[in-house]
Design a protein around this motif. Sequence first.
Motif, PDB file in Angstrom:
ATOM      1  N   SER A   4      43.007  19.935  38.663  1.00  0.00           N
ATOM      2  CA  SER A   4      43.793  18.704  38.492  1.00  0.00           C
ATOM      3  C   SER A   4      44.240  18.605  37.040  1.00  0.00           C
ATOM      4  O   SER A   4      43.783  19.371  36.183  1.00  0.00           O
ATOM      5  CB  SER A   4      42.918  17.477  38.767  1.00  0.00           C
ATOM      6  OG  SER A   4      42.580  17.402  40.100  1.00  0.00           O
TER       7      SER A   4
ATOM      8  N   THR B 167      47.857  11.942  34.596  1.00  0.00           N
ATOM      9  CA  THR B 167      48.873  11.622  35.617  1.00  0.00           C
ATOM     10  C   THR B 167      49.256  10.152  35.526  1.00  0.00           C
ATOM     11  O   THR B 167      50.440   9.809  35.649  1.00  0.00           O
ATOM     12  CB  THR B 167      48.367  12.002  37.028  1.00  0.00           C
ATOM     13  OG1 THR B 167      47.884  13.352  36.984  1.00  0.00           O
ATOM     14  CG2 THR B 167      49.487  11.917  38.061  1.00  0.00           C
TER      15      THR B 167
ATOM     16  N   GLU C 273      49.134  18.907  35.591  1.00  0.00           N
ATOM     17  CA  GLU C 273      48.449  20.080  36.145  1.00  0.00           C
ATOM     18  C   GLU C 273      48.930  21.357  35.450  1.00  0.00           C
ATOM     19  O   GLU C 273      48.155  22.305  35.263  1.00  0.00           O
ATOM     20  CB  GLU C 273      48.683  20.165  37.662  1.00  0.00           C
ATOM     21  CG  GLU C 273      47.689  19.382  38.523  1.00  0.00           C
ATOM     22  CD  GLU C 273      47.825  17.865  38.454  1.00  0.00           C
ATOM     23  OE1 GLU C 273      48.833  17.377  37.908  1.00  0.00           O
ATOM     24  OE2 GLU C 273      46.909  17.155  38.940  1.00  0.00           O
TER      25      GLU C 273
ATOM     26  N   PHE D 125      47.869  19.497  43.489  1.00  0.00           N
ATOM     27  CA  PHE D 125      48.807  18.372  43.526  1.00  0.00           C
ATOM     28  C   PHE D 125      50.274  18.776  43.607  1.00  0.00           C
ATOM     29  O   PHE D 125      51.022  18.246  44.405  1.00  0.00           O
ATOM     30  CB  PHE D 125      48.539  17.496  42.286  1.00  0.00           C
ATOM     31  CG  PHE D 125      49.405  16.299  42.054  1.00  0.00           C
ATOM     32  CD1 PHE D 125      49.508  15.292  43.010  1.00  0.00           C
ATOM     33  CD2 PHE D 125      50.087  16.137  40.847  1.00  0.00           C
ATOM     34  CE1 PHE D 125      50.286  14.152  42.752  1.00  0.00           C
ATOM     35  CE2 PHE D 125      50.851  15.009  40.591  1.00  0.00           C
ATOM     36  CZ  PHE D 125      50.951  14.012  41.553  1.00  0.00           C
TER      37      PHE D 125
ATOM     38  N   ARG E 129      49.178  11.142  45.170  1.00  0.00           N
ATOM     39  CA  ARG E 129      48.058  10.980  44.251  1.00  0.00           C
ATOM     40  C   ARG E 129      46.757  11.464  44.899  1.00  0.00           C
ATOM     41  O   ARG E 129      46.518  11.244  46.090  1.00  0.00           O
ATOM     42  CB  ARG E 129      47.926   9.517  43.816  1.00  0.00           C
ATOM     43  CG  ARG E 129      49.100   8.978  43.006  1.00  0.00           C
ATOM     44  CD  ARG E 129      49.404   9.778  41.746  1.00  0.00           C
ATOM     45  NE  ARG E 129      48.302   9.934  40.832  1.00  0.00           N
ATOM     46  CZ  ARG E 129      48.020   9.079  39.849  1.00  0.00           C
ATOM     47  NH1 ARG E 129      48.760   7.999  39.665  1.00  0.00           N
ATOM     48  NH2 ARG E 129      47.007   9.318  39.040  1.00  0.00           N
ATOM     49  N   GLY E 130      45.956  12.124  44.089  1.00  0.00           N
ATOM     50  CA  GLY E 130      44.708  12.702  44.607  1.00  0.00           C
ATOM     51  C   GLY E 130      44.946  14.006  45.358  1.00  0.00           C
ATOM     52  O   GLY E 130      44.027  14.547  45.985  1.00  0.00           O
ATOM     53  N   GLY E 131      46.178  14.531  45.276  1.00  0.00           N
ATOM     54  CA  GLY E 131      46.580  15.662  46.127  1.00  0.00           C
ATOM     55  C   GLY E 131      45.964  17.006  45.778  1.00  0.00           C
ATOM     56  O   GLY E 131      46.132  17.970  46.534  1.00  0.00           O
ATOM     57  N   SER E 132      45.236  17.108  44.665  1.00  0.00           N
ATOM     58  CA  SER E 132      44.622  18.409  44.350  1.00  0.00           C
ATOM     59  C   SER E 132      43.592  18.811  45.394  1.00  0.00           C
ATOM     60  O   SER E 132      43.415  20.009  45.670  1.00  0.00           O
ATOM     61  CB  SER E 132      43.947  18.362  42.978  1.00  0.00           C
ATOM     62  OG  SER E 132      44.885  18.085  41.988  1.00  0.00           O
TER      63      SER E 132
HETATM   64  N1  ASP Z   1      46.492  14.567  39.024  1.00  0.00           N
HETATM   65  C1  ASP Z   1      46.809  14.011  40.327  1.00  0.00           C
HETATM   66  C2  ASP Z   1      46.383  12.546  40.381  1.00  0.00           C
HETATM   67  O1  ASP Z   1      45.862  12.029  39.402  1.00  0.00           O
HETATM   68  C3  ASP Z   1      46.221  14.798  41.454  1.00  0.00           C
HETATM   69  C4  ASP Z   1      44.709  14.842  41.532  1.00  0.00           C
HETATM   70  O2  ASP Z   1      44.035  14.591  40.509  1.00  0.00           O
HETATM   71  O3  ASP Z   1      44.188  15.153  42.596  1.00  0.00           O
HETATM   72  O4  ASP Z   1      46.612  11.922  41.366  1.00  0.00           O
END
Ligand code: ASP
Length: 447
Positions: A36, A42, A120, A182, A196-199
Motif C-alpha cells: 500500500s 492516499t 503506491e 490498489f 479505498r482499501g483496494g490493496s
Molecule cells: N492506499 C489505498 C488506501 O488508502 C489502498 C490501500 O491502502 O489498501 O485506500
Amino acid sequence: MKVMKFGGTSVGSPQRMQDVSKLITADGEPRFVVLSAMSGTTNTLVEIADYLYKKNPEGANTVINALEQKYLQHLQELYTTDEWRQRTEDFVRDVFTSLRDMTKGLFTSFEEKVILAQGEILSTNMVNNYMQEQGIKAVLLSALDIVRTDKNAEPDFNYIREKTIAQLEANPGNDVYITQGFICRNAYGEIDNLLRGGSDYTACLIGAAIQAEEIQIWTDIDGMHNNDPRLVEGTEPVRQLYFEEAAELAYFGAKILHPTCIQPAKFAGVPVRLLNTMDPSAPGTIINNRMHRGTIKAVAAKSGITCIAIQSSRMLLASGFLSKVFEIFETYKTSIDVITTSEVGVSVTIDNTTNLSLIVDELKKYGTVTVESNMCIVCVVGDLSSKNVGFETIATDALKQIPVRMISYGGSAHNISFVVAETDKQRTLQALQKTLFAYNDHVRRPS
Ligand code: ASP
Ligand code: ADP
Ligand code: MG
C-alpha cells in the motif's frame, strides 16, 4: 509461492519499510509482495485532488510541497548509501514535479486517479530500492501492467492471471516480486484503482491468479476481531474463519479487509491469513475452506445505508411486482444489500445514493415510497444455519433495547443482518458483544 500484502501502517515509516523487508526475506522463500501507500498518503492525495476540483491550485501546491518534504526526509532515514538515496530522490522528485504539473491544466476524474496512484508508486519504489541496496534479489512489477478492470469496473481476472504469470516468467530467479496494491488500469487503458482499501483486493487477485500457497494480509492488528475494535472494548481475535464468513464480515464493514477481496481467494481455494506486522509471531486469523459448526464468530457494521420502503397492498401479491422493483435498481446500477418483505410491502437497503431520486421517482409508480437515510447494517456472522435452533434468538435478544428497522435471516447460512439507525450503531455492537461473546471466547452456543 506466498503473497504478502503490507498495508499503510506496515510501510508507514522508513523503520517499518526496513522491518517489512526483513520479514519478507526471513525464510528465503520467493515471495510476491503487494504494498500500500505509506499511511496517510492516499488521504493527502485525495486532499490535493479536492483542492483541484475546487479550482484552488495554490492549496493543492501547498499540500504537494509539504508531502514532498516528508518523503525527502524519509529517504534520509531509509538508505545508508548515497547511491540509492540519490537514485530514489531523483525518482521521488519526478513524482512530485508531475503532481505540480497537474495543478496547471484541466482537472477531471482521470487526473484525479493519476494523482491517487502516486502513493503506491512511491512506496513500492522506495522499498524496492531499499531491497536493491541490501543486495536482495527483488524486482518491481508495475500493477498497471498486471491489474485491469473490465467495462463494469470489475477486475478482469483472466487478464490479471495471464499478465501476472507472464511477468513472473519474464523475470525468473528473483526472491521478491513487488507490486503496487490498489492501482490498476480500466477497460480503456486509463489509470484507475480498486477503491479505498483496494490493496487487499490486489493481493487476493494475484494470489488467486498464481494459485498461491497462501495470501497474507499484514496489518496493524492481530487478525480479524470478533467486533469493531474502534467502537467496542474487549474485542478478541477470531483464529479461524470460513471463506463465506470472512466475505460477509468484509462486505458488511470489517475494515481490516476490502469489501470484496475474499471472493477471488475463495474461488481459487487459496487460504488468506491476517497477520500483525507489529507482532509478527502472533497467530492472527486464518481464512479457509473449513467451517466450524455451531459457532457465532463475529459482528461487523456498515454505515452510510439508506432504507427504501415500498408499500402497496394493491400490487405486492400481483406477480411481477418484485421483479419490477428490482428492475428499477438494476437500471440505475444500484445494488441492494438487505431486503425484507411482507404482504403489503418491501424494504431494501442501498449504500450508493447517486441515483436515489430517480429510483424513488420510478418506484412511486408501484406504491408509497418512504426513504430513511443515516442507517447502518449490523451483521452477525457464523454458523447461522436454520439447523442451529436458537442461534438467531441469541442475536435478537441482545437488541431488545434497540429500535431495529429491518432483520434479514436465511439469505445465507452464515449471516443475520439488522438495520438500525446510525446513531444506535455503537450501542448495538456493544450489546451484541456482551451477549454473544461474554464468556471471553469467540465461540457461542445456545444453552
Ligand atoms: N492506499 C489505498 C488506501 O488508502 C489502498 C490501500 O491502502 O489498501 O485506500
Ligand atoms: P491497512 O492499512 O493495513 O490496510 P486498515 O486500517 O485498512 O489497515 O485495517 C486495519 C484496521 O481495521 C484495524 O486497525 C482496525 O482498527 C480496523 N478494524 C475494523 N474492524 C475490525 C475487525 N473486526 N477486526 C480487526 N480490525 C478491524
Ligand atoms: Mg486496508
